[in-house]
Write an enzyme that holds these catalytic residues in place. Structure first.
Site, short mmCIF file in Angstrom:
data_model
loop_
_atom_site.label_atom_id
_atom_site.label_comp_id
_atom_site.label_asym_id
_atom_site.label_seq_id
_atom_site.Cartn_x
_atom_site.Cartn_y
_atom_site.Cartn_z
N PRO A 1 -8.72 17.23 5.02
CG PRO A 1 -10.29 17.42 6.43
CD PRO A 1 -9.90 16.53 5.27
CD GLU A 2 -2.29 17.97 3.90
OE1 GLU A 2 -0.88 18.17 4.62
OE2 GLU A 2 -2.13 17.99 2.94
NE ARG B 1 12.54 5.22 7.51
CZ ARG B 1 11.19 4.87 7.86
NH1 ARG B 1 10.30 4.57 6.79
NH2 ARG B 1 10.71 4.50 9.07
#
Ligand SMILES: [Zn+2]
Length: 277
Positions: A2-3, A158
């Protein structure tokens, strides 16, 4: 798994049925989830009334006033609401993976099923936002706290790919593999792009794409709410038309180029080599 949209739809689906209800009992058949379910939970919750059901990231939070029940569905968890009449029938007798039942005064049962047992059900008495599972979470993607500007700031320096950075819950919560792929397509950004290379305008486009992707998924899930409260159980995964996710080798819905699949940090990424740069 489940997101965020699935968890949000579940929250909306159960909130009106459990808010304001008192707990009459808790049945724990197997406490061995990702962390053990406290065995005295029934004692703790007995007679307490649920206030609001909220969500932080993929955690469902049941506010009981003097404490909060934290629920996470892990890889395979689902919730079902069973009316009093149905729990007496053999059809609804608990199955192997039905680990915990919350039983309400009116006889309604909220049943947690979790075959892979990566979920969690924990009790927190102090400010739940400071709980160790929640304290380090990044901003909610659907609030104003998450913006292109913030994404730009968080990605400076990053070297990791933008897709991996998006899936880092300290940067933003609730963007899992499916929606990271979909949002990157909408923003026209190739998943392997080093995060720190994105300029402010692409970060703004991406933040907007994340909001749209998640909102549309929640909308799509909303239509399955009716199913949630009858015996067929939780809404599961929404039937959605994905732009790229799971569409390896199929033509891009925008330009017709075949969708490509690659591996990135143990996960599959899907993208259109023409639309995403
Ligand atoms: Zn394309």
């Amino acid at each position: 798994m489940p997101e965020l949209p699935e968890v949000e739809v579940i929250r909306r689906g159960i909130a009106s049925h459990v808010e304001g209800r008192r707990i009459a009992g808790v049945t724990i058949r197997n406490p061995n989830l990702r962390w053990p379910v406290p065995l005295d939970l029934g004692h703790t919750l007995f007679g307490l009334k649920i206030g609001r059901v909220t969500r932080r990231g993929k955690y469902l939070l049941f506010d009981f006033g003097e404490g909060t029940l934290i629920l996470h569905l892990g890889m395979s968890g689902s919730l079902r609401l069973l009316p009093a009449s149905s729990t007496a029938s053999a059809k609804e007798s608990p199955q192997k993976h039905d680990h915990v039942d919350l039983i309400f005064e009116n006889g309604t049962t909220l049943r947690l099923r979790d075959p892979r047992r990566f979920g969690a059900m924990l009790w927190a008495t102090a400010d739940v936002m400071h709980h160790e599972l929640l304290a380090q979470l990044g901003p909610e993607p659907l609030t104003e706290a998450f913006s292109g500007k913030l994404l730009y700031e968080k990605t400076r320096g990053r070297h990791a790919s933008i897709k991996e950075v998006l899936m880092n819950s300290r940067v933003v919560v609730g963007v899992g593999n499916i929606y990271a792929n979909e949002a990157l397509f909408r923003a026209g950004i190739k998943p392997v792009t080093p995060a720190g290379r994105l300029g402010i305008s692409r970060c703004k486009k991406l933040a907007q794409a994340i909001k749209e992707t998640l909102s549309l998924a929640i909308e799509a899930g909303g239509s399955s709410l009716r199913d949630f409260v009858d015996s067929s159980g939780n809404p599961g995964y929404f039937q959605q038309q994905y732009w790229v996710y799971g569409r390896t080798g199929q033509p891009c819905r925008k330009c017709g180029t075949n969708i490509v699949q690659i591996r990135q940090g143990q996960r599959s990424s899907f993208y259109c080599p023409r639309c995403q740069r």
